[in-house]
Design a protein around this motif. Structure first.
Motif, short mmCIF file in Angstrom:
data_model
loop_
_atom_site.label_atom_id
_atom_site.label_comp_id
_atom_site.label_asym_id
_atom_site.label_seq_id
_atom_site.Cartn_x
_atom_site.Cartn_y
_atom_site.Cartn_z
N THR A 22 0.81 -1.22 0.00
CA THR A 22 0.00 0.00 0.00
C THR A 22 0.84 1.27 0.00
N ASN A 23 2.15 1.16 0.20
CA ASN A 23 3.06 2.30 0.06
C ASN A 23 3.55 2.32 -1.37
N ASP A 24 3.27 3.42 -2.09
CA ASP A 24 3.53 3.42 -3.53
C ASP A 24 5.00 3.41 -3.91
N ASN A 63 2.11 -7.04 8.04
CA ASN A 63 2.40 -5.88 7.20
C ASN A 63 3.89 -5.58 7.10
N ALA A 64 4.70 -6.12 8.01
CA ALA A 64 6.15 -5.94 7.95
C ALA A 64 6.82 -6.96 7.03
N GLY A 65 6.04 -7.94 6.55
CA GLY A 65 6.59 -8.97 5.67
C GLY A 65 7.11 -10.19 6.39
N THR A 66 6.83 -10.33 7.68
CA THR A 66 7.25 -11.51 8.43
C THR A 66 6.32 -12.67 8.10
N ILE A 67 6.92 -13.81 7.73
CA ILE A 67 6.16 -14.97 7.27
C ILE A 67 6.12 -16.02 8.38
N THR A 68 4.91 -16.48 8.69
CA THR A 68 4.72 -17.54 9.68
C THR A 68 3.93 -18.66 9.04
N ALA A 69 4.48 -19.89 9.07
CA ALA A 69 3.80 -21.06 8.50
C ALA A 69 3.11 -21.81 9.63
N VAL A 70 1.83 -22.11 9.42
CA VAL A 70 1.05 -22.88 10.39
C VAL A 70 0.94 -24.31 9.85
N MET A 71 1.48 -25.27 10.61
CA MET A 71 1.50 -26.67 10.18
C MET A 71 0.17 -27.34 10.54
N PRO A 72 -0.12 -28.50 9.94
CA PRO A 72 -1.41 -29.18 10.20
C PRO A 72 -1.69 -29.43 11.67
N PRO A 124 16.32 -0.21 2.62
CA PRO A 124 15.50 -1.26 3.22
C PRO A 124 14.36 -0.67 4.06
N VAL A 125 13.23 -1.31 4.01
CA VAL A 125 12.06 -0.84 4.75
C VAL A 125 12.17 -1.29 6.20
N ALA A 126 12.02 -0.35 7.12
CA ALA A 126 12.04 -0.69 8.54
C ALA A 126 10.83 -1.54 8.90
N ALA A 127 10.97 -2.34 9.95
CA ALA A 127 9.90 -3.28 10.34
C ALA A 127 8.58 -2.57 10.62
N ASN A 128 8.65 -1.36 11.15
CA ASN A 128 7.41 -0.65 11.50
C ASN A 128 6.84 0.17 10.35
N ASN A 129 7.51 0.12 9.18
CA ASN A 129 7.03 0.89 8.03
C ASN A 129 6.55 0.00 6.89
N GLY A 130 6.46 -1.29 7.11
CA GLY A 130 6.01 -2.20 6.07
C GLY A 130 4.56 -1.95 5.70
N SER A 131 4.21 -2.27 4.46
CA SER A 131 2.83 -2.01 3.99
C SER A 131 2.24 -3.22 3.27
N VAL A 132 2.65 -4.43 3.69
CA VAL A 132 2.19 -5.65 3.03
C VAL A 132 0.75 -5.93 3.43
N LYS A 191 -4.50 -10.02 -1.18
CA LYS A 191 -4.94 -9.02 -2.14
C LYS A 191 -3.85 -8.81 -3.18
N LEU A 192 -4.25 -8.32 -4.35
CA LEU A 192 -3.31 -7.96 -5.41
C LEU A 192 -3.56 -6.53 -5.84
N GLU A 193 -2.50 -5.85 -6.23
CA GLU A 193 -2.62 -4.49 -6.73
C GLU A 193 -2.83 -4.52 -8.24
N ASN A 194 -3.93 -3.95 -8.69
CA ASN A 194 -4.18 -3.85 -10.12
C ASN A 194 -3.29 -2.76 -10.73
N SER A 195 -3.19 -2.74 -12.04
CA SER A 195 -2.41 -1.70 -12.71
C SER A 195 -3.05 -0.34 -12.46
N ASN A 196 -2.25 0.71 -12.51
CA ASN A 196 -2.78 2.06 -12.27
C ASN A 196 -3.03 2.81 -13.58
#
Length: 285
Positions: A103-105, A173-182, A229-237, A241-246
């Protein structure tokens, strides 16, 4: 060569380049994360030809004159720059955990492109439609890839690997990935390499929604001045959702019509110049 023919010929070629830019924008209306471009024209060398010198000018005539004392003859125009519009496109809800939007352009995902030496070089993309495919080297992990097969990189420039068999994937939103196992176990699966591009005009399109930077040393610019590099508190993930073309369809169609009219008028000036040359030649015979 007749200067009018030269100027018109040069301008016709440049209008064709701008037409190609508009056509490219329209063709990518449905491309995820695509950023439209706008070609800007600059004047080429021109010459000022005065009809009389100031020494011989009639003071009364000069005092009442409303038009310039001569004409300016140019050499046409050229496409001086192609500016990228980084304004945010609309977001489309997909529900797919591997679909991500920013969401940050000015923020981009870091993507790995294979260079001439076989090593990964960083590229940048706004297209967050990712896939997770098994790693040929290790069946217990999945590689996070773009639609065209390039690896998504972490902040250290390394490919992101996900544990195989996950039942859910959570990305904040910071881009941290967490996998949840079965069984409900939560595993830290890495971090997206998000960057802010401060000088987007330097980005060069490589197709498939990827952009690279030129040789910055030749431009006298440091990489840290362009990519931060984007700081952890400034992430915009945003996940799912997907961003359409502008691309603004209305604007592009208006530009297309105006360019067609400009092309017609410039082509007509070539015809008129040719007719005038023919008239002069007939008078000299």
């Amino acid at each position: 060569m007749d200067q009018q023919l030269m100027a018109s010929g040069v301008t016709l070629g440049q209008i064709q380049q701008q037409l190609a830019t508009v056509a490219d924008n329209l063709a990518n209306m449905g491309t995820v994360g695509y950023k439209s471009r706008d070609a800007q024209f600059n004047d080429l060398l021109f010459q000022q030809i005065n009809s009389f010198g100031n020494a011989n000018a009639d003071p009364v005539d000069m005092a009442n004159r409303l038009t310039p004392a001569g004409i300016r003859i140019g050499s046409g125009s050229r496409v001086g720059d192609s500016q990228m519009d980084l304004s945010l496109g609309s977001l489309q809800q997909t529900g797919n955990p591997l679909d991500l939007a920013l969401t940050n352009d000015h923020q981009f995902f870091q993507i790995g492109m294979t260079g001439a030496n076989g090593q990964l070089t960083p590229a940048y993309s706004r297209a967050g439609a990712f896939n997770a495919l098994p790693d040929p080297q290790n069946p217990n992990v999945l590689r996070l890839l773009t639609k065209s097969g390039q690896p998504v990189l972490d902040p250290n420039g390394q490919p992101i690997l996900l544990p195989a068999g996950w039942s859910d994937l959570q990305i904040n939103n910071a881009g941290t990935i967490t996998a949840v196992m079965p069984g409900g176990q939560r595993i830290a699966a890495g971090q997206l390499g998000l960057v802010t591009v401060n000088r987007p005009q330097l980005l060069q399109s490589q197709g498939n929604g990827l952009y690279t930077l030129p040789n910055l040393a030749r431009l006298g610019v440091g990489l840290n001045q362009v990519v931060v590099p984007v700081a952890a508190n400034n992430g915009s993930v945003v996940q799912g959702k997907l961003e359409n073309s502008n691309v603004d369809t209305t604007k592009e169609m208006v530009d297309l019509i105006n360019l067609q009219h400009n092309y017609q008028l410039t082509a007509r000036s070539v015809t008129m110049s040719d007719q005038m040359d023919g008239l002069v030649n007939s008078l000299l015979q």
